[in-house]
Structure formats: structure tokens, C-alpha cells
Scaffold this motif. Structure first.
Motif, short mmCIF file in Angstrom:
data_model
loop_
_atom_site.label_atom_id
_atom_site.label_comp_id
_atom_site.label_asym_id
_atom_site.label_seq_id
_atom_site.Cartn_x
_atom_site.Cartn_y
_atom_site.Cartn_z
N VAL A 120 3.38 -18.48 -6.69
CA VAL A 120 1.97 -18.35 -6.39
C VAL A 120 1.33 -17.36 -7.37
N ALA A 121 2.13 -16.60 -8.11
CA ALA A 121 1.62 -15.58 -9.04
C ALA A 121 0.70 -16.17 -10.11
N PRO A 122 1.11 -17.21 -10.85
CA PRO A 122 0.18 -17.76 -11.84
C PRO A 122 -1.12 -18.25 -11.23
N LEU A 123 -1.08 -18.72 -9.99
CA LEU A 123 -2.30 -19.15 -9.32
C LEU A 123 -3.18 -17.95 -9.02
N PHE A 124 -2.56 -16.85 -8.58
CA PHE A 124 -3.32 -15.62 -8.37
C PHE A 124 -3.94 -15.14 -9.69
N ILE A 125 -3.17 -15.21 -10.77
CA ILE A 125 -3.66 -14.74 -12.07
C ILE A 125 -4.87 -15.54 -12.50
N THR A 126 -4.77 -16.87 -12.41
CA THR A 126 -5.88 -17.72 -12.81
C THR A 126 -7.11 -17.44 -11.96
N ALA A 127 -6.92 -17.29 -10.65
CA ALA A 127 -8.05 -17.02 -9.76
C ALA A 127 -8.65 -15.64 -10.02
N VAL A 154 8.03 -13.81 3.03
CA VAL A 154 6.73 -13.28 2.61
C VAL A 154 6.87 -12.36 1.40
N LEU A 155 8.03 -11.75 1.24
CA LEU A 155 8.22 -10.76 0.17
C LEU A 155 7.96 -11.32 -1.23
N PRO A 156 8.43 -12.53 -1.58
CA PRO A 156 8.11 -13.03 -2.91
C PRO A 156 6.61 -13.27 -3.12
N VAL A 157 5.88 -13.58 -2.05
CA VAL A 157 4.43 -13.77 -2.17
C VAL A 157 3.76 -12.42 -2.43
N LEU A 158 4.21 -11.38 -1.73
CA LEU A 158 3.70 -10.03 -2.00
C LEU A 158 4.04 -9.63 -3.44
N SER A 159 5.24 -9.96 -3.87
CA SER A 159 5.64 -9.70 -5.24
C SER A 159 4.71 -10.42 -6.23
N ALA A 160 4.37 -11.65 -5.90
CA ALA A 160 3.51 -12.45 -6.78
C ALA A 160 2.13 -11.83 -6.92
N PHE A 161 1.58 -11.32 -5.82
CA PHE A 161 0.25 -10.72 -5.88
C PHE A 161 0.27 -9.46 -6.73
N ALA A 162 1.30 -8.61 -6.55
CA ALA A 162 1.42 -7.39 -7.36
C ALA A 162 1.59 -7.74 -8.83
N TYR A 163 2.39 -8.78 -9.09
CA TYR A 163 2.61 -9.21 -10.48
C TYR A 163 1.31 -9.71 -11.11
N ALA A 164 0.51 -10.47 -10.34
CA ALA A 164 -0.75 -10.98 -10.86
C ALA A 164 -1.70 -9.85 -11.24
N LEU A 165 -1.81 -8.85 -10.36
CA LEU A 165 -2.65 -7.70 -10.67
C LEU A 165 -2.13 -6.96 -11.90
N ALA A 196 -0.77 2.74 -12.97
CA ALA A 196 -1.00 1.70 -11.96
C ALA A 196 -0.27 0.42 -12.32
N ARG A 197 -0.29 0.06 -13.60
CA ARG A 197 0.41 -1.14 -14.05
C ARG A 197 1.91 -0.99 -13.82
N GLY A 198 2.46 0.17 -14.13
CA GLY A 198 3.89 0.39 -13.94
C GLY A 198 4.28 0.31 -12.47
N LEU A 199 3.47 0.92 -11.58
CA LEU A 199 3.78 0.87 -10.16
C LEU A 199 3.68 -0.55 -9.61
N LEU A 200 2.72 -1.32 -10.11
CA LEU A 200 2.58 -2.71 -9.66
C LEU A 200 3.80 -3.54 -10.05
N VAL A 201 4.31 -3.34 -11.25
CA VAL A 201 5.48 -4.12 -11.66
C VAL A 201 6.73 -3.67 -10.91
N VAL A 202 6.80 -2.40 -10.55
CA VAL A 202 7.92 -1.92 -9.71
C VAL A 202 7.86 -2.59 -8.34
N ILE A 203 6.68 -2.61 -7.73
CA ILE A 203 6.52 -3.27 -6.42
C ILE A 203 6.88 -4.75 -6.54
N ALA A 204 6.41 -5.39 -7.59
CA ALA A 204 6.68 -6.82 -7.77
C ALA A 204 8.18 -7.08 -7.89
N ASN A 205 8.86 -6.26 -8.66
CA ASN A 205 10.30 -6.46 -8.86
C ASN A 205 11.10 -6.14 -7.61
#
Length: 326
Positions: free
Chosen positions: A107-114, A160-171, A77-86
Motif C-alpha cells: 500500500v506504500a506506493p499508493l500512499f506515496i502517489t496520493a 496491520v503492522l505492514p500497513v503502518l510500515s507502509a504509511f511511515a515509508y511513504a512519508l 524526522a526522515r530517519g525516525l520514519l524509516v526506523v518505524i517503517a523497518n
């Protein structure tokens, strides 16, 4: 905070800074290559080279035995999330100015903190939450939701794509924190690069001849689906550099989130913002709009505040702790 915890925090911050600088240069090189190669070919070359570097790190951290895991599904799951993020981020990077794409991603670090509050049970005080909200306001300003679409540098979908990337990266980083207690950083980096290789080869088998890109003049679509080509000699050092950067950055980011709580480490990823402005100006004569500058000021300011707040709290705890007699 104990002496060991303070050392872990300092090491985590050092690792995150090295990793962010490496990622920033990685973005620069991929944007440079986006006009002549498909994304999955660049990713395959980068990951294959990175894997060779990372295996040396695996040997240093205990040998191939550390690759064994009792949580294969979480690593997958972690590998697939980083692929989506990239993938989502790099597709946007082919169209957006480097500073704009980086700003939207931050927005990724904000997602991570939240997310660290409900998913990791970490404690984040009101002052840090307020600082994070200020940083999020900066990201919103950079996105300019009030602007007419004809005045933007790319379509709303691309933005919107970088924001989607940020959310996947945060997860992905939240999973890094969970897995880091039992898995070495180099082992996690191996799993990620192996996932990249498998996904890139799948893209090659399905779309390597470029048939899905025929008839499209959209740079993002071309970058994602154009036909594979043999690399030019002048581009080989860039591909080698991408691999080395991917290995070092992936290792450093994994170490940072293993050693330090996510809410403390995450704001330091904001260092990538001024670096993206610098690279865009030096290599493509891109100068950020006024809103981008305003957003960067808010985001960098909130990250600095979080750091100073953590340091202040650590000094208070250290002074209040009972002193042992030698």
C-alpha cells in the motif's frame, strides 16, 4: 518533457528497480535470521556495515562536506520514519509469509502517489488515479478483511503492522523528495544508517539482556526483544550481505526519488511483489493463497499501466514540441 527530464526519469526508474531487488533480498535474509537473533542486533550489524560502504559513496559524491545540512530536523524526522517503517515491517515478517507481508506493505506506493498531490504539489491525472485505486483494491483483497481470524496466518494486529510500515515509508519518501533538491543521496543514506545505529544501541541498553521477552512464545515479540547472542560463523556472510544490500538499496532509492517525481517512481516498487513470492516458494515452501494472487495481478497491472501512460504522454509532448533547425 525535455531531454534532460527524460534522462532523469530513465535513471530514476533504473535506480528504483535496483533498490527494490536489493530490498527484496534483504527481507529474505532478515526472515532467515529472525529465529535466532533479536531484530535490533540484526539492524545494528546491518547498519554498521552499510555505513562503511556508504562512506565510500560520500567520498565519490564530494567528500564529508556534503554531510552538512541546514535542515537537521527534517533529516531526523526522515530517519525516525524509516526506523518505524523497518521495525514494524520486520516484526510482522517474523510471523507472516514473505509474500503476504510484502503484499500488505505494498500500500506504500499508493500512499506515496496520493500524498505527492497535497504535499509535493505534483499533478496526477485521472487515469493514474484510477490505476492507483485498482492497485489499492488488490492490496485490500490480499488482506482478506472478510475472513475469519482463525483462518488467517497471523493475528489482525500483526497484519496491520505492514500497513503502518507502509504509511511511515511513504512519508519518508515524500521527505526524500523535499530534501533531495539540496542533499546528495549518499548523505541521506548516512543519516538513515546513523539513526538505525542509535536506535539499535538504545534497544540494546534497554532490552539487550532479553528480560522483556521472558515468558512470551510469540515469534514477533521474541524477534523484537530476545537477548543478544554472538553471531554464528555461518551467519556472518548473511550479516555482511545485509549491510551491503542496505547501502546499495538505500542509495538507489534516494537517487530514484531525487531524480524523478514520486508518482512516476512509486509504482515500480511493485516489482518486489513477484520477487517475494519467488523467495517464499524457494526457501520456505510458502505458496500464496488465491486472494494474494488476485491482489498481485491488480497491483502489478496498475503499476504497468501507470508506466505506459507516462511513456505515452512523453511521446505526445515530444511530437508536439517545436523542432529546432540545426
Amino acid at each position: 518533457m525535455s531531454t534532460i527530464a527524460q534522462r532523469h526519469t530513465s535513471a530514476g526508474l533504473l535506480f528504483i528497480l535496483i533498490g527494490v531487488v536489493g530490498i527484496s533480498i534483504n527481507d529474505l535474509l532478515i526472515k532467515q535470521l529472525s529465529g535466532g537473533y533479536p531484530l535490533h542486533q540484526v539492524v545494528l550489524a546491518r547498519s554498521a556495515i552499510a555505513l562503511a560502504f556508504i562512506l565510500f559513496m560520500v567520498r565519490a559524491e564530494g567528500g564529508l562536506g556534503i554531510l552538512k545540512t541546514r535542515q537537521p530536523l527534517l533529516h531526523m524526522a526522515r530517519g525516525l520514519l524509516v526506523v518505524i517503517a523497518n521495525m514494524t515491517y520486520f516484526v510482522a515478517l517474523a510471523v507472516l509469509p514473505l509474500a503476504d507481508a510484502t503484499a500488505l506493505f505494498f500500500v506504500a506506493p499508493l500512499f506515496i502517489t496520493a500524498l505527492s498531490i497535497p504535499l509535493l504539489g505534483e499533478k496526477v491525472g485521472a487515469m493514474r488515479i484510477a490505476a492507483v485505486m485498482a492497485g489499492f483494491a488488490g492490496v485490500v483483497i490480499m488482506q482478506r478483511p472478510w475472513a475469519d481470524s482463525t483462518t488467517l496466518t497471523a493475528s489482525r494486529l500483526v497484519m496491520v503492522l505492514p500497513v503502518l510500515s507502509a504509511f511511515a515509508y511513504a512519508l519518508m519518501q515524500i521527505l526524500t523528495r523535499k530534501l533531495g533538491a539540496t542533499t546528495k543521496a549518499s548523505a541521506m543514506a548516512v543519516y538513515i544508517q546513523a539513526t538505525f545505529i542509535l536506535v539499535s544501541l538504545s534497544f540494546f541498553l534497554l532490552a539487550g539482556d532479553g528480560r522483556f521477552a521472558d515468558g512470551s512464545d510469540t515469534p514477533s515479540v521474541q524477534f523484537l526483544l530476545r537477548a543478544w547472542v554472538w553471531p554464528a560463523r555461518d551467519d556472518l556472510p548473511l550479516l555482511l550481505g545485509l549491510g551491503a544490500l542496505a547501502a546499495v538499496s538505500g542509495y538507489c532509492l534516494s537517487q530514484a526519488y531525487r531524480l524523478t517525481d514520486a508518482a512516476t517512481v512509486a509504482p515500480f516498487e511493485y516489482v518486489g511483489l513477484p520477487l517475494s513470492v519467488l523467495w517464499g516458494w524457494l526457501f520456505w515452501a510458502e505458496f500464496p493463497a488465491r486472494e494474494v494472487w488476485m491482489g498481485i495481478a491488480l497491483i502489478a497491472g496498475s503499476g504497468l499501466f501507470v508506466f505506459l501512460r507516462e511513456q505515452h504522454k512523453a511521446r505526445i509532448i515530444a511530437r508536439s514540441a517545436p523542432q529546432q533547425r540545426l
